[in-house]
Scaffold this active site. Structure first.
Site, PDB file in Angstrom:
ATOM      1  CG  LEU A 168     -28.620  -5.981 -12.211  1.00 32.76           C
ATOM      2  CD1 LEU A 168     -29.996  -5.177 -12.160  1.00 32.76           C
ATOM      3  CD2 LEU A 168     -27.587  -5.183 -12.709  1.00 32.76           C
ATOM      4  CG  ASP A 169     -30.836  -8.075 -14.937  1.00 33.99           C
ATOM      5  OD1 ASP A 169     -31.783  -7.752 -14.961  1.00 33.99           O
ATOM      6  OD2 ASP A 169     -29.968  -7.341 -15.397  1.00 33.99           O
ATOM      7  CD  GLU A 170     -27.322 -13.685 -12.027  1.00 31.56           C
ATOM      8  OE1 GLU A 170     -27.535 -14.910 -12.162  1.00 31.56           O
ATOM      9  OE2 GLU A 170     -27.034 -12.947 -12.906  1.00 31.56           O
TER      10      GLU A 170
END
Length: 289
Positions: free
Chosen positions: A233-235
């Site tokens: 997530l969001d990486e």
């Protein structure tokens, strides 16, 4: 019609291990085919054993009918002989970008407006939302709107319906403040890049009410990040970021307004660059020409 969207303009994106002779080989192949190079951008992480990236825009008469032959030559010269990856595309072909959204309209409407004005070279075959709220706005742009509710505990069924709409019909998926986490299975099956936008308070202000908590901490900058979506997530690899200064005088609604402004700009840049083949993914990072 002339310019980079004319049917005889092409783009060649090359990446791989750096070594002498790559630029000469690319130029030689295009010259042998009778093409004229319009622009050429290149970058290397290290000239001695690093990673090489290049984006070339060229003009070649009757390109659509010659594309297959040129691709075969490049496969031999770049792929087999130099071990490089490459993509050859017609500049005139607009990428089909499906937009997924929840209730916030600022990123969605900004993208549709820029697409209609020709500022983002893409086609939008559909907008998919887990809420019905923005249907009338989307249909005002003559774009199909699909409401796919995500029931509690039944995300798999919703994702299956979304995949039925998306698979084979789009080249990229844009999450314009789509407030659902996409599963690893969805990302693997959709088969195209997915671009997301979020405020840059992450990870310091994860979860609900980030602007309220940012206000409480006295932030001096608010910003946004556009990135490719991965299972983490969001990486995912970052495409674009920007910030704007704020003041202790700004109430929370003003922080939210300024944050929305930055989100619009960052997402539109990221999508435009992706659609123009300016973004080259390399593992966890990107090169943007």
């Amino acid at each position: 019609m002339t310019g980079p969207t004319h049917e005889d303009y092409g783009r060649l994106i090359v990446q791989g291990a750096d070594r002498p002779g790559i630029v000469a080989t690319v130029s030689g192949v295009l010259t042998d085919e009778g093409a004229n190079i319009v622009s050429l951008d290149q970058s290397t992480s290290d000239p001695s054993g690093g990673r090489f990236f290049q984006r070339t825009v060229f003009h070649l008469a009757e390109l659509p009918s010659r594309l297959a032959g040129l691709n075969a030559t490049l496969e031999t010269r770049l792929g087999e002989q130099l071990g490089l990856e490459f993509r050859l595309v017609e500049a005139r072909r607009r990428k089909r970008a499906a937009i997924m959204v929840s209730k916030a309209d600022h990123c969605l409407l900004d993208l549709l407006w820029r697409q209609r004005r020709g500022e983002v070279h893409m086609a939008v075959p559909m907008v998919v939302s887990n809420h019905p709220d923005l249907g009338d706005d989307v249909r005002g742009f003559d774009i199909p709107f699909f409401h796919v509710p995500v029931g509690k505990g039944d995300k798999a069924a919703a994702e299956k319906e979304q995949l039925n709409l998306l698979k084979g019909n789009v080249d990229v998926v844009v999450l314009a403040r789509y407030m659902q986490i996409l599963s690893a299975g969805f990302l693997a099956e959709v088969g195209v890049p997915v671009i997301n936008i979020h405020h840059s308070f992450l990870p310091a202000f994860v979860g609900a009410g980030p602007y309220q908590r940012a206000k409480e901490r006295g932030v001096k900058l608010v910003g946004a990040t556009a990135h490719y979506v991965t299972e983490d997530l969001d990486e995912g690899p970052i495409i674009e970021q920007d910030v704007i200064r704020v003041s202790h005088r700004d109430p929370v609604p003003e922080l939210q307004r300024k944050g929305a402004d930055v989100e619009r700009l960052v997402l539109s840049r990221a999508v435009a660059w992706h659609c123009d083949d300016r973004v080259v993914r390399d593992g966890s990072t990107t090169v943007v020409f």
